[in-house]
Design a protein around this motif. Structure first.
Motif, PDB file in Angstrom:
ATOM      1  N   GLU A 150      37.204  51.107  29.522  1.00  0.00           N
ATOM      2  CA  GLU A 150      38.091  52.041  28.830  1.00  0.00           C
ATOM      3  C   GLU A 150      37.421  53.404  28.653  1.00  0.00           C
ATOM      4  N   SER A 151      36.097  53.424  28.498  1.00  0.00           N
ATOM      5  CA  SER A 151      35.387  54.700  28.379  1.00  0.00           C
ATOM      6  C   SER A 151      35.447  55.505  29.671  1.00  0.00           C
ATOM      7  N   LEU A 152      35.724  54.820  30.787  1.00  0.00           N
ATOM      8  CA  LEU A 152      35.862  55.485  32.084  1.00  0.00           C
ATOM      9  C   LEU A 152      37.307  55.868  32.370  1.00  0.00           C
ATOM     10  N   GLY A 153      38.190  55.623  31.408  1.00  0.00           N
ATOM     11  CA  GLY A 153      39.606  55.905  31.616  1.00  0.00           C
ATOM     12  C   GLY A 153      40.311  54.849  32.431  1.00  0.00           C
ATOM     13  N   VAL A 154      39.778  53.630  32.430  1.00  0.00           N
ATOM     14  CA  VAL A 154      40.341  52.533  33.217  1.00  0.00           C
ATOM     15  C   VAL A 154      41.168  51.628  32.303  1.00  0.00           C
ATOM     16  N   GLU A 155      42.405  51.371  32.699  1.00  0.00           N
ATOM     17  CA  GLU A 155      43.258  50.445  31.959  1.00  0.00           C
ATOM     18  C   GLU A 155      42.920  49.016  32.360  1.00  0.00           C
ATOM     19  N   VAL A 156      42.714  48.160  31.388  1.00  0.00           N
ATOM     20  CA  VAL A 156      42.341  46.773  31.632  1.00  0.00           C
ATOM     21  C   VAL A 156      43.513  45.853  31.313  1.00  0.00           C
ATOM     22  N   VAL A 157      43.933  45.064  32.308  1.00  0.00           N
ATOM     23  CA  VAL A 157      44.918  43.992  32.104  1.00  0.00           C
ATOM     24  C   VAL A 157      44.117  42.699  32.012  1.00  0.00           C
ATOM     25  N   ALA A 158      44.056  42.107  30.834  1.00  0.00           N
ATOM     26  CA  ALA A 158      43.222  40.920  30.611  1.00  0.00           C
ATOM     27  C   ALA A 158      44.017  39.650  30.885  1.00  0.00           C
ATOM     28  N   VAL A 159      43.418  38.740  31.625  1.00  0.00           N
ATOM     29  CA  VAL A 159      44.029  37.449  31.933  1.00  0.00           C
ATOM     30  C   VAL A 159      42.995  36.363  31.625  1.00  0.00           C
ATOM     31  N   GLY A 160      43.376  35.379  30.825  1.00  0.00           N
ATOM     32  CA  GLY A 160      42.458  34.313  30.445  1.00  0.00           C
ATOM     33  C   GLY A 160      41.979  33.495  31.629  1.00  0.00           C
ATOM     34  N   MET A 161      40.657  33.321  31.748  1.00  0.00           N
ATOM     35  CA  MET A 161      40.084  32.583  32.877  1.00  0.00           C
ATOM     36  C   MET A 161      38.850  31.790  32.469  1.00  0.00           C
ATOM     37  N   ALA A 162      38.784  31.371  31.235  1.00  0.00           N
ATOM     38  CA  ALA A 162      37.595  30.649  30.766  1.00  0.00           C
ATOM     39  C   ALA A 162      37.358  29.377  31.571  1.00  0.00           C
ATOM     40  N   GLU A 163      38.416  28.641  31.891  1.00  0.00           N
ATOM     41  CA  GLU A 163      38.255  27.393  32.647  1.00  0.00           C
ATOM     42  C   GLU A 163      37.945  27.668  34.109  1.00  0.00           C
ATOM     43  N   LEU A 164      38.630  28.623  34.706  1.00  0.00           N
ATOM     44  CA  LEU A 164      38.380  28.956  36.103  1.00  0.00           C
ATOM     45  C   LEU A 164      36.958  29.477  36.312  1.00  0.00           C
ATOM     46  N   ARG A 165      36.381  30.131  35.317  1.00  0.00           N
ATOM     47  CA  ARG A 165      35.016  30.613  35.437  1.00  0.00           C
ATOM     48  C   ARG A 165      34.031  29.460  35.649  1.00  0.00           C
ATOM     49  N   ARG A 166      34.388  28.272  35.189  1.00  0.00           N
ATOM     50  CA  ARG A 166      33.516  27.115  35.360  1.00  0.00           C
ATOM     51  C   ARG A 166      33.406  26.705  36.827  1.00  0.00           C
ATOM     52  N   ALA A 167      34.326  27.191  37.641  1.00  0.00           N
ATOM     53  CA  ALA A 167      34.276  26.921  39.080  1.00  0.00           C
ATOM     54  C   ALA A 167      33.462  27.963  39.841  1.00  0.00           C
ATOM     55  N   ALA A 168      32.871  28.929  39.116  1.00  0.00           N
ATOM     56  CA  ALA A 168      31.997  29.958  39.703  1.00  0.00           C
ATOM     57  C   ALA A 168      32.771  31.121  40.304  1.00  0.00           C
ATOM     58  N   GLY A 169      33.869  31.492  39.669  1.00  0.00           N
ATOM     59  CA  GLY A 169      34.607  32.660  40.138  1.00  0.00           C
ATOM     60  C   GLY A 169      35.627  33.090  39.111  1.00  0.00           C
ATOM     61  N   ALA A 170      36.255  34.239  39.369  1.00  0.00           N
ATOM     62  CA  ALA A 170      37.293  34.735  38.460  1.00  0.00           C
ATOM     63  C   ALA A 170      38.286  35.562  39.269  1.00  0.00           C
ATOM     64  N   ALA A 171      38.871  36.577  38.650  1.00  0.00           N
ATOM     65  CA  ALA A 171      40.003  37.280  39.264  1.00  0.00           C
ATOM     66  C   ALA A 171      39.706  37.787  40.665  1.00  0.00           C
ATOM     67  N   GLY A 172      38.558  38.475  40.830  1.00  0.00           N
ATOM     68  CA  GLY A 172      38.242  39.032  42.136  1.00  0.00           C
ATOM     69  C   GLY A 172      38.098  37.971  43.206  1.00  0.00           C
ATOM     70  N   CYS A 173      37.421  36.881  42.877  1.00  0.00           N
ATOM     71  CA  CYS A 173      37.214  35.793  43.841  1.00  0.00           C
ATOM     72  C   CYS A 173      38.525  35.086  44.195  1.00  0.00           C
ATOM     73  N   LEU A 174      39.391  34.948  43.206  1.00  0.00           N
ATOM     74  CA  LEU A 174      40.627  34.184  43.392  1.00  0.00           C
ATOM     75  C   LEU A 174      41.665  34.902  44.242  1.00  0.00           C
ATOM     76  N   THR A 175      41.515  36.208  44.391  1.00  0.00           N
ATOM     77  CA  THR A 175      42.585  37.033  44.946  1.00  0.00           C
ATOM     78  C   THR A 175      42.260  37.517  46.346  1.00  0.00           C
ATOM     79  N   GLY A 176      43.039  37.071  47.318  1.00  0.00           N
ATOM     80  CA  GLY A 176      42.963  37.631  48.651  1.00  0.00           C
ATOM     81  C   GLY A 176      43.877  38.840  48.741  1.00  0.00           C
ATOM     82  N   ILE A 177      43.321  39.989  49.061  1.00  0.00           N
ATOM     83  CA  ILE A 177      44.112  41.231  49.143  1.00  0.00           C
ATOM     84  C   ILE A 177      44.749  41.307  50.523  1.00  0.00           C
ATOM     85  N   VAL A 178      46.065  41.374  50.549  1.00  0.00           N
ATOM     86  CA  VAL A 178      46.800  41.414  51.826  1.00  0.00           C
ATOM     87  C   VAL A 178      47.301  42.820  52.151  1.00  0.00           C
TER      88      VAL A 178
END
Length: 341
Positions: free
Chosen positions: A307-335
């Motif tokens: 936020e100090s950089l002027g970036v808007e953050v959309v937060a999505v809960g991923m506490a359980e998925l983090r246990r698999a060794a990844g999160a939003a960036g890893c989960l998302t294939g950009i098409v």
């Protein structure tokens, strides 16, 4: 005699297509009526092929590929380290979080393509690793780990089913994961050489990019890190964030040479906080999806940093998925993203 006649020249003539004898000069053979294909492959994206491809990491996101946790994830939780998970994962919770990520994309007007949940590969949920997009189509990955071998087959089928062009499949001993490559500008990508991506893959990818008029910069990754994506994220035409003392020098210099400010998270943050905080997806200029871990002060600090950089953050809960060794960036294939080049 009649039987012989039926198998003779008369019968052959009756079976011959009309005009076969004078085919020279017909449209099928390049004569009158022949219409040459004049559009390039790039110009046909959005007509014969789907509107797909990227030439930046920050332009508005249009289409993503996701694969929800499935039976393989539940089975892998019996021995998480063998499956390259950090800890056992509760399948129901993981699926709910994954559905929340998909909903966040759809709420933002982004199309979501899906790969069916895997029966065999727990890590198939990490779609960013299984392919990478170029301005003219996808390059399929060839994951480096034996437990991930074959994930690219299901992803290839999903991309082809959505009419996304596939420019290359890596061969020989090449290993490559899509999270090791990112676009610095419309003609230049950077790739991390390390545990997941080897020199054979870099050579093959370089040749593919040369064919579409793009350059590739290879940088070396530190020992003990997974992907380049975990070290660097580009948030706007003129803004990137990088992990201090881990981001490859050559990659930071290449971004700065292109007019980007490279910002570093506060050095007093924990490794886990920076790891989670860099595992984001850029939705558009200075707007990101970031994994949320409720009540975690370090994650809250990363949010304040953005936020100090002027970036808007959309937060999505991923506490359980983090246990698999990844999160939003890893989960998302950009098409697909909007084009900037």
């Amino acid at each position: 005699m009649d039987g012989d006649h039926l198998h003779g020249e008369g019968a052959a003539a009756e079976r011959s297509p009309p005009g076969l004898a004078d085919s020279f000069g017909s449209a099928a053979y390049g004569g009158a009526g022949w219409q040459p294909r004049v559009l390039s492959h790039a110009a046909e994206l959005g007509s014969h092929w789907a509107r797909a491809g990227i030439d930046s990491e920050w332009a508005p996101l249009e289409t993503v590929l996701l694969s929800a946790p499935g039976p393989a994830m539940a089975a892998a939780s019996a021995d998480p380290n063998a499956a390259q998970l950090l800890a056992p994962v509760d399948l129901a919770r993981a699926r709910a979080e994954h559905a929340g990520l998909a909903a966040a994309y759809r709420d933002a007007g982004i199309a979501v393509l899906e790969v069916a949940p895997s029966q065999a590969h727990a890590n198939q949920i990490f779609c960013a690793d299984t392919f990478v997009m170029t301005p003219e189509g996808a390059i399929l990955a060839r994951p480096a780990s034996a437990v991930r071998a074959g994930e690219e087959v299901a992803v290839a089928a999903a991309l082809a089913g959505a009419h996304v062009p596939i420019l290359a499949t890596l061969t020989g001993t090449a290993t490559f994961e899509g999270a090791d490559l990112m676009w610095l500008d419309a003609q230049t990508a950077v790739i991390g050489r390390g545990l997941r991506t080897n020199e054979a893959a870099i050579g093959q990818i370089r040749r593919v990019l040369e064919q579409i008029g793009c350059d590739l910069i290879a940088v070396d990754m530190p020992w003990g890190v997974m992907h380049l994506m975990g070290m660097i994220r580009i948030l706007d035409r003129d803004l990137a964030v990088a992990w201090p003392r881990r981001a490859p020098l050559a990659a930071v210099q290449a971004m700065e040479a292109r007019g980007m400010r490279v910002a570093f998270p506060p050095r007093d943050l924990s490794e886990a906080a920076i790891n989670t905080g860099l595992n984001v997806v850029t939705l558009g200029p200075r707007r990101i999806v970031m994994p949320a871990v409720a009540g975690d002060p370090d994650v809250m600090a990363m949010t304040r940093f953005y936020e100090s950089l002027g970036v808007e953050v959309v937060a999505v809960g991923m506490a359980e998925l983090r246990r698999a060794a990844g999160a939003a960036g890893c989960l998302t294939g950009i098409v697909a993203r909007q084009r900037v080049g």
